[in-house]
Design a protein around this motif. Structure first.
Motif, PDB file in Angstrom:
ATOM      1  N   HIS A 195       0.816  -1.216   0.000  1.00 30.47           N
ATOM      2  CA  HIS A 195       0.000   0.000   0.000  1.00 30.47           C
ATOM      3  C   HIS A 195       0.849   1.266   0.000  1.00 30.47           C
ATOM      4  O   HIS A 195       0.383   2.329   0.380  1.00 30.47           O
ATOM      5  N   SER A 196       2.094   1.170  -0.428  1.00 29.70           N
ATOM      6  CA  SER A 196       2.996   2.317  -0.338  1.00 29.70           C
ATOM      7  C   SER A 196       2.811   3.312  -1.476  1.00 29.70           C
ATOM      8  O   SER A 196       3.264   4.447  -1.377  1.00 29.70           O
ATOM      9  N   GLY A 197       2.158   2.924  -2.567  1.00 25.64           N
ATOM     10  CA  GLY A 197       1.987   3.824  -3.700  1.00 25.64           C
ATOM     11  C   GLY A 197       0.535   3.921  -4.097  1.00 25.64           C
ATOM     12  O   GLY A 197      -0.356   3.610  -3.309  1.00 25.64           O
ATOM     13  N   PRO A 198       0.270   4.366  -5.323  1.00 24.77           N
ATOM     14  CA  PRO A 198      -1.119   4.414  -5.796  1.00 24.77           C
ATOM     15  C   PRO A 198      -1.777   3.041  -5.665  1.00 24.77           C
ATOM     16  O   PRO A 198      -1.167   2.014  -5.986  1.00 24.77           O
ATOM     17  N   GLN A 199      -3.003   3.025  -5.193  1.00 22.26           N
ATOM     18  CA  GLN A 199      -3.698   1.752  -5.007  1.00 22.26           C
ATOM     19  C   GLN A 199      -4.198   1.228  -6.351  1.00 22.26           C
ATOM     20  O   GLN A 199      -4.645   2.001  -7.211  1.00 22.26           O
ATOM     21  N   VAL A 200      -4.115  -0.066  -6.523  1.00 27.43           N
ATOM     22  CA  VAL A 200      -4.499  -0.712  -7.781  1.00 27.43           C
ATOM     23  C   VAL A 200      -5.664  -1.655  -7.509  1.00 27.43           C
ATOM     24  O   VAL A 200      -5.589  -2.500  -6.608  1.00 27.43           O
ATOM     25  N   LEU A 201      -6.728  -1.502  -8.277  1.00 24.44           N
ATOM     26  CA  LEU A 201      -7.883  -2.390  -8.187  1.00 24.44           C
ATOM     27  C   LEU A 201      -8.040  -3.109  -9.520  1.00 24.44           C
ATOM     28  O   LEU A 201      -8.314  -2.487 -10.547  1.00 24.44           O
ATOM     29  N   VAL A 202      -7.824  -4.410  -9.516  1.00 22.56           N
ATOM     30  CA  VAL A 202      -7.962  -5.239 -10.715  1.00 22.56           C
ATOM     31  C   VAL A 202      -9.305  -5.961 -10.612  1.00 22.56           C
ATOM     32  O   VAL A 202      -9.598  -6.589  -9.607  1.00 22.56           O
ATOM     33  N   TYR A 203     -10.114  -5.869 -11.671  1.00 21.89           N
ATOM     34  CA  TYR A 203     -11.454  -6.456 -11.605  1.00 21.89           C
ATOM     35  C   TYR A 203     -11.798  -7.120 -12.943  1.00 21.89           C
ATOM     36  O   TYR A 203     -11.192  -6.811 -13.973  1.00 21.89           O
ATOM     37  N   PRO A 204     -12.774  -8.022 -12.959  1.00 23.05           N
ATOM     38  CA  PRO A 204     -13.077  -8.785 -14.183  1.00 23.05           C
ATOM     39  C   PRO A 204     -13.767  -7.934 -15.253  1.00 23.05           C
ATOM     40  O   PRO A 204     -14.539  -7.026 -14.954  1.00 23.05           O
ATOM     41  N   VAL A 205     -13.484  -8.270 -16.498  1.00 18.42           N
ATOM     42  CA  VAL A 205     -14.228  -7.702 -17.627  1.00 18.42           C
ATOM     43  C   VAL A 205     -15.326  -8.684 -18.033  1.00 18.42           C
ATOM     44  O   VAL A 205     -15.346  -9.835 -17.595  1.00 18.42           O
TER      45      VAL A 205
END
Length: 302
Positions: A195-205
């Protein structure tokens, strides 16, 4: 690619991924074991495999992974569960041979299980990006966050992930949120543990159930007709990473004598060259061989 590794170890999504899973498993080779140790189907996967800001070019992204600082290699690998393998122990120490093996595993896996389907993957991701762009024009950032249902629920100022496997709370604190629609993400969204940088949310297409109907089952038909199926596989194996004859035999499942014969034929055709390093001879794909394989990938896509 990381999420596709996860899918290979599961049985979920059989209607969408069952055919791909069968083909991908047939294309696996022993040097890919290191990749599967770093990305088990459940639980934590090493964050350094998905570096923030990785370029779109796959080879450049692999080089970025291989340039991971030793401290991050150690910290990420120590978070993995299960019995550590010798390869993982060497990689944890940042030893060059282990890093080279990881590069080979990444390139080989990508070439055999992901790259042939890039056209379908890109089409699905572009469709999702266009959908979110329309939502942004209608309702701004909040419209985009609301449109992430059912994978995320926006209740200002909180974005909840009801299907996320881990129970934790993350404060953005001005770092921003990067949305990554992913073809091989299935049902539940995922995030980076760091969590040290921009948060990334990966989600299904969304998926077209017939996406695999015209996909390849091995080397492109025209390439196999031109070279023969085994020789085409040898050329692909050389393109994954420079290889000794023993490496080629292991990657393609043929005898060393047969691998040597096919490599000589490819060398005579100008598709492969031999490069001596110390007391070893490595087979390396030429520019002509690489262009031939790119044409093969284009046939897959069409």
């Amino acid at each position: 690619m990381l999420l596709s590794v996860h899918l290979l170890g599961k049985s979920e999504g059989a209607a969408i991924f069952g055919g791909w899973r069968r083909r991908a498993r047939q294309a696996l080779s022993p040097e890919m074991r290191l990749l599967f140790a770093l990305a088990p189907p459940w639980g934590y996967s090493a964050d350094f495999l998905t570096p923030p800001g990785a370029p779109g070019d796959f080879d450049a992204a692999v080089e970025m992974v291989l340039a991971t600082p030793p401290r991050l290699l150690r910290d990420d690998i120590e978070q993995l569960t299960g019995r550590p393998t010798p390869d993982l122990a060497d990689l944890r120490r940042g030893r060059p041979p282990a890093l080279r093996r990881l590069g080979t595993a990444l390139r080989s896996y990508h070439r055999r299980t992901v790259a042939p389907y890039q056209s379908s993957i890109d089409a699905a991701v572009r469709a999702e990006q266009a959908r979110l762009a329309r939502e942004f024009l209608r309702g701004g950032a909040e419209g985009v966050l609301t449109a992430l249902r059912p994978f995320a629920t926006w209740q200002p100022p909180v974005l909840s992930l009801p299907r996320h496997p881990a129970d934790r709370e993350v404060h953005l604190d001005g770092c921003g949120l990067v949305l990554v629609p992913s073809f091989f993400c299935w049902r539940a969204p995922t995030t980076l543990k760091d969590h040290s940088g921009p948060q990334v949310l990966v989600y299904p297409v969304g998926h077209d159930p017939a996406w695999l109907a015209h996909g390849p089952a091995g080397p492109a038909r025209s390439l196999a007709r031109l070279l023969g199926a085994t020789r085409a596989s040898v050329l692909e194996a050389v393109a994954d990473a420079p290889a000794t004859t023993t490496d080629l035999a292991r990657r393609t499942g043929i005898s060393p004598a047969s691998a040597s014969e096919h490599a000589r034929t490819l060398q005579d055709a100008g598709l492969v060259i031999a490069s001596r390093q110390g007391n070893r001879v490595y087979h390396v794909v030429t520019g002509l061989g690489a262009r031939l394989l790119r044409g093969s990938a284009a046939e897959h896509a069409n």
